[in-house]
Enzyme design. Structure first.
Site, short mmCIF file in Angstrom:
data_model
loop_
_atom_site.label_atom_id
_atom_site.label_comp_id
_atom_site.label_asym_id
_atom_site.label_seq_id
_atom_site.Cartn_x
_atom_site.Cartn_y
_atom_site.Cartn_z
N GLY A 16 0.79 -1.23 0.00
CA GLY A 16 0.00 0.00 0.00
C GLY A 16 0.83 1.29 0.00
N LEU A 18 0.87 3.78 2.26
CA LEU A 18 1.50 4.12 3.53
C LEU A 18 2.83 3.36 3.70
CD1 LEU A 18 0.98 5.58 6.35
CD2 LEU A 18 0.40 3.30 7.15
N ASP A 178 -0.71 8.45 15.83
CA ASP A 178 -1.15 9.76 15.38
C ASP A 178 0.16 10.45 15.02
OD1 ASP A 178 -1.68 12.51 15.18
OD2 ASP A 178 -3.47 12.28 16.41
N HIS A 179 0.44 10.56 13.71
CA HIS A 179 1.81 10.94 13.33
C HIS A 179 2.16 12.36 13.77
CE1 HIS A 179 -0.26 12.61 9.83
NE2 HIS A 179 0.81 13.38 9.66
N HIS A 241 -5.63 14.69 15.42
CA HIS A 241 -4.48 15.59 15.54
C HIS A 241 -4.77 16.82 16.41
CE1 HIS A 241 -3.28 13.00 12.38
NE2 HIS A 241 -3.91 13.63 11.41
P1 NAD Z 1 -3.81 1.42 0.37
O1 NAD Z 1 -5.18 1.24 -0.20
O2 NAD Z 1 -2.76 2.03 -0.47
O3 NAD Z 1 -3.29 0.00 0.85
C1 NAD Z 1 -4.12 -0.98 1.43
C2 NAD Z 1 -3.36 -2.29 1.53
O4 NAD Z 1 -4.24 -3.29 2.08
C3 NAD Z 1 -2.87 -2.82 0.18
O5 NAD Z 1 -1.60 -3.37 0.40
C4 NAD Z 1 -3.89 -3.93 -0.14
O6 NAD Z 1 -3.38 -4.94 -0.97
C5 NAD Z 1 -4.16 -4.45 1.26
N1 NAD Z 1 -5.42 -5.22 1.35
C6 NAD Z 1 -6.69 -4.77 1.12
N2 NAD Z 1 -7.57 -5.79 1.34
C7 NAD Z 1 -6.86 -6.86 1.74
C8 NAD Z 1 -7.19 -8.20 2.13
N3 NAD Z 1 -8.46 -8.66 2.18
N4 NAD Z 1 -6.18 -9.02 2.50
C9 NAD Z 1 -4.90 -8.60 2.46
N5 NAD Z 1 -4.53 -7.35 2.11
C10 NAD Z 1 -5.49 -6.50 1.74
O7 NAD Z 1 -4.02 2.20 1.75
P2 NAD Z 1 -2.93 3.09 2.53
O8 NAD Z 1 -3.01 4.48 2.04
O9 NAD Z 1 -1.61 2.41 2.55
O10 NAD Z 1 -3.56 3.13 3.99
C11 NAD Z 1 -3.57 1.99 4.86
C12 NAD Z 1 -4.26 2.41 6.17
O11 NAD Z 1 -3.52 3.46 6.76
C13 NAD Z 1 -5.67 2.95 5.96
O12 NAD Z 1 -6.46 2.58 7.05
C14 NAD Z 1 -5.49 4.47 5.96
O13 NAD Z 1 -6.63 5.14 6.41
C15 NAD Z 1 -4.34 4.60 6.95
N6 NAD Z 1 -3.53 5.81 6.74
C16 NAD Z 1 -2.84 6.00 5.57
C17 NAD Z 1 -2.07 7.14 5.41
C18 NAD Z 1 -1.27 7.36 4.16
O14 NAD Z 1 -0.47 8.30 4.14
N7 NAD Z 1 -1.43 6.57 3.13
C19 NAD Z 1 -1.99 8.09 6.43
C20 NAD Z 1 -2.71 7.86 7.61
C21 NAD Z 1 -3.47 6.72 7.75
#
Ligand code: NAD
Length: 492
Positions: A16, A18, A178-179, A241
């Site tokens: 993903g 993050l 909470d970054h 935050h």
């Molecule tokens: P993303 O959609 O890019 O990644 C999601 C990941 O989950 C992917 O690797 C996907 O393959 C995996 N996934 C989904 N369904 C699955 C399943 N059934 N089995 C296995 N793997 C599965 O999301 P992201 O942006 O990386 O965010 C991840 C979490 O972190 C979210 O809850 C988001 O709210 C939180 N978050 C993200 C950020 C950011 O900067 N991206 C910041 C704060 C919080």
């Protein structure tokens, strides 16, 4: 001191955004600095059928430009293993168990495990359950779960989510990220408050007139519109935050500088937040949505946004913390997208002098400012004598301390700091469940009042891209005789 850490990271959501943008670069920095060395490995899991080689390429890409040598990047990436894994499929945990055991032995990790849930909270319960039932938790080391925001979308769902996790992991093993708590200038609040007698003496309702917190973003919703439509600014920024910053600014001094004592005081500060009635919400909170302007499209014209969306992209509010030290001090907060500038800033405005003995010059209140982003700095506005041949004039001057380029280059990124804290088991800068509870209790009252209230379609959307939000956000302070100290639209 660089203490080498031994740990196996299991990252759920390893493909993903993050993981690639934040986690791998942060782990690499910890590796370069020697906190992670031979005794660590990472298992990235997600549904895609990637090979280890491909995964290691992805990791190398995400740290590209940070490495001293190609060999260093290769050595780092060699600690990464991929498992194609559907989190709802029990069989996949059997394979995960075997891989985890193998890597624990290969890298002599001693059973320490960090489970990073970098995916939708919807899956947290099932992952935690399987980690226990399939024995992926160990008996000889620690087992910590790191979870991301959002932690629920209201109090009821947060309670449910917490129950789902805490059935399998005790509170002390749950690290809620909470970054903002990993940012230097946010961490500096405690140093300034509890390390300076000057401020210890003044940090209360006798001397502080009001506090102002601004988390301002210049960007719009970008590709997150789908999520944002269901969240809005109140849930996305205020619940976590902003309320965390309020807690750090208004908490009582902890007995010791330890996670248990600090979080105890933060919980009390959040518990002291006055939960508003619908009428009080009307008086104390303002919501906004950006409309086109300055070459940018309005929120309703963004992809994946309903043409008649009433989702708020801006919030301003006046909070009351009903504690002995802060009762009566308005805490003004605001956050929004497509504002004039990107920046996070806190202004602590002290009460003005009771009397002005100088007949030539205005005396301004002292203001202590924490510039959190983009350039970490701290300043204090003082009144002083204007240099003159004759007469005696007063002018305001500001003492400023800024992190220079060299210091900023050395400053660890928030995720890097938080990952190291989690490795060490230091929960100071992670949110305790009760902090989450009281934050949602406060936010739910606003959300519910807004959901009951019909938005006037004539006046919503109500602020132009590139402004600092709707007029009502300025009126909120003006009716108390105050104004936003941070006003980038009118700075010289
Ligand atoms: P993303 O959609 O890019 O990644 C999601 C990941 O989950 C992917 O690797 C996907 O393959 C995996 N996934 C989904 N369904 C699955 C399943 N059934 N089995 C296995 N793997 C599965 O999301 P992201 O942006 O990386 O965010 C991840 C979490 O972190 C979210 O809850 C988001 O709210 C939180 N978050 C993200 C950020 C950011 O900067 N991206 C910041 C704060 C919080």
């Amino acid at each position: 001191m660089t203490t080498k850490q031994k740990a196996l990271f299991i990252i759920f959501g390893g493909t993903g955004d993050l993981a690639q943008r934040k986690l791998y670069p942060s782990l690499f920095n910890l590796y370069k600095k020697g906190f992670l060395n031979e005794n660590f490995a990472v298992i990235g899991t997600a549904r895609r059928p990637w090979s280890n080689d491909h995964y290691q390429d992805v990791v190398r890409n995400s740290i590209s430009g940070m490495e001293d040598t190609a060999q260093q990047a290769n050595e780092f990436a060699s600690h990464f293993y991929y498992q194609s894994h559907n989190v709802t499929d029990t069989n996949h945990y059997v394979t995960l168990f075997e891989l985890a055991q193998k890597l624990d032995e290969k890298y002599q990790i001693g059973g320490n495990r960090l489970f990073y849930l970098a995916m939708s909270p919807h899956f947290f319960g099932t992952i935690c359950e399987h980690l226990r039932s399939q024995n992926i938790v160990t008996a000889n080391g620690y087992n910590r779960v790191i979870v991301e925001k959002p932690f629920g979308h209201d109090l009821a769902s947060a309670i449910q989510l917490n129950d789902d996790i805490c059935k399998f992991f005790p509170e002390e093993d749950v690290f809620r990220i909470d970054h903002y708590l990993g940012k230097e200038m946010i961490q500096n609040i405690a140093a300034v408050r509890f390390g300076n007698n000057l401020f210890k003496a003044l940090w209360n309702n006798r001397y502080i007139d009001n506090i102002q917190i601004t988390l301002s973003e210049a960007l719009g919703v970008e590709e997150r519109a789908g999520y944002y439509e269901t969240s809005g600014c109140l849930r996305d920024m205020v619940q976590n935050h902003i309320l965390q910053i309020v807690a750090l600014l208004t908490m009582n001094a902890p007995v010791t500088f330890s996670d248990v004592d600090i979080r105890q005081e933060k919980i009390s500060a959040l518990k002291a937040l006055q939960v508003y009635t619908p009428q009080e919400v009307k008086e104390n909170f303002v919501r906004g949505q950006y409309t086109q302007g300055n070459g940018q499209v309005g929120y309703r014209q963004e992809n994946q946004v309903a043409k008649d969306s009433v989702t708020e992209t801006f919030v301003a509010g006046k909070l009351h913390v009903n504690s002995m030290s802060f009762a009566g001090v308005p805490i003004y907060v605001r956050s929004g997208k497509r504002l004039a500038t990107k920046g996070t800033r806190i202004d602590v405005v002290f009460k003005n002098m009771p009397n002005n003995i100088f007949d030539c010059g205005q005396i301004l209140p002292n203001v202590l400012t924490f510039n959190v982003d983009p350039i970490p700095a701290m300043s204090l506005r003082l009144n002083s004598k204007a240099v003159s041949q004759e007469g005696y004039g007063i002018e305001d001057n500001t003492l400023t301390y800024t992190h220079d380029n060299a210091l900023r280059a050395q400053t660890p990124e928030a995720y890097e700091k938080l990952l190291l804290d989690a490795l060490k088991g230091d929960a100071t800068n992670f949110t305790h469940w009760q902090e989450v509870y009281y934050s949602w209790r406060f936010v739910d009252a606003i959300r519910q009042a807004w959901d009951q209230e019909k938005i006037d379609v004539e006046t919503f959307p109500n602020y132009e891209c590139g402004s600092m939000g709707p007029k009502a956000a300025f009126d909120l302070l003006a009716k108390d005789g105050n104004h936003w100290e941070f006003d980038p639209c009118h700075e010289g």
